[in-house]
Design a protein around this motif. Structure first.
Motif, PDB file in Angstrom:
ATOM      1  N   GLN A 101      -0.281  -4.245 -37.921  1.00 24.43           N
ATOM      2  CA  GLN A 101       0.273  -5.101 -36.869  1.00 24.43           C
ATOM      3  C   GLN A 101       1.763  -5.341 -37.059  1.00 24.43           C
ATOM      4  OE1 GLN A 101      -1.273  -5.940 -33.998  1.00 24.43           O
ATOM      5  NE2 GLN A 101      -2.803  -4.535 -34.839  1.00 24.43           N
ATOM      6  N   ARG A 105       4.387  -4.552 -34.122  1.00 26.32           N
ATOM      7  CA  ARG A 105       5.167  -5.654 -33.545  1.00 26.32           C
ATOM      8  C   ARG A 105       6.643  -5.652 -33.945  1.00 26.32           C
ATOM      9  NH1 ARG A 105       1.095  -6.281 -31.338  1.00 26.32           N
ATOM     10  NH2 ARG A 105      -0.785  -7.428 -31.791  1.00 26.32           N
ATOM     11  N   GLN A 167      -2.781  -8.851 -28.479  1.00 30.33           N
ATOM     12  CA  GLN A 167      -2.010 -10.096 -28.590  1.00 30.33           C
ATOM     13  C   GLN A 167      -1.508 -10.550 -27.221  1.00 30.33           C
ATOM     14  OE1 GLN A 167       1.549  -9.746 -30.935  1.00 30.33           O
ATOM     15  NE2 GLN A 167       1.724 -11.945 -31.226  1.00 30.33           N
ATOM     16  N   GLU A 170      -4.404 -12.426 -25.419  1.00 29.65           N
ATOM     17  CA  GLU A 170      -5.283 -13.265 -26.231  1.00 29.65           C
ATOM     18  C   GLU A 170      -5.654 -14.580 -25.562  1.00 29.65           C
ATOM     19  OE1 GLU A 170      -3.492 -13.839 -30.037  1.00 29.65           O
ATOM     20  OE2 GLU A 170      -1.745 -14.853 -29.219  1.00 29.65           O
TER      21      GLU A 170
END
Length: 192
Positions: A101, A105, A167, A170
């Motif tokens: 992640q 990101r 994300q 979410e």
């Protein structure tokens, strides 16, 4: 006596573990070969003998982590439902992997290479595993006919998108809901 190959493997593991620690401590962009070498207790030339630059170290780290998840999540047998359960479990592990992640990101330029430009080693490993499972599901009768590698590649795209973008949604789809919806999408795609 330890073989040179085992010793070499141990050094590579230390280097990759150090790279993971650096990524978590400093972020991808601020991770350096010098800091990886310091944490792994090796020289920088030791790292450079294995990988030409930091991007290759990170790519290898991702390959090891992603293929490691595939090994951690057991094969659940032949058939569409078992295949989908395993894919959803692998996706959940990767959505929760801090290193994976962090790269997605915090290093979008690096991540985009494997999202949009080229098929990475770990992606090919996943496609091959999916193709094998799809072939078994076709023989068993629960997966529609079609080229298993093409279908595996499409399943990878669906799943990879879910891992990368979870994300973003979410507030609409919590972890349980995203697993349910991913399973529904894959089941619908693979159904005979």
């Amino acid at each position: 006596m330890v073989s040179i190959r085992n010793s070499d493997s141990s050094v590579e593991k230390r280097i990759l573990d150090a790279a993971a620690a650096c990524i978590l401590a400093y972020g991808v962009e601020r991770t350096t070969m010098t800091e990886i070498a310091r944490r792994a207790r090796v020289s920088r030339p030791t790292i450079y003998r294995r990988w030409p630059d930091i991007r290759w170290v990170i790519a290898e780290l991702l390959t090891v982590r992603i293929s490691g998840v595939l090994e951690q999540v057991p094969d659940r047998g032949a058939g569409r439902e078992a295949t989908v359960e395993r894919v959803v479990a692998v996706a959940e592990h990767l959505r929760n992997d801090d290193v994976v992640q962090s790269v997605i990101r915090n290093a979008p330029n690096l991540a985009m290479v494997y999202i949009a430009e080229r098929l990475g080693t770990s992606q090919q490993i996943l496609i091959d595993a999916l193709a094998e499972a799809i072939r078994a599901g076709q023989a068993e009768g629960s997966v529609r006919q079609g080229d298993p590698h093409e279908m595996g590649a499409m399943c990878l795209l669906i799943t990879q998108s879910t891992i990368q973008s979870a994300q973003m949604v979410e507030k609409l789809l919590d972890a349980d809901a995203i697993n349910v919806e991913l399973a529904r999408a894959l089941n619908g795609y693979l159904a005979s």
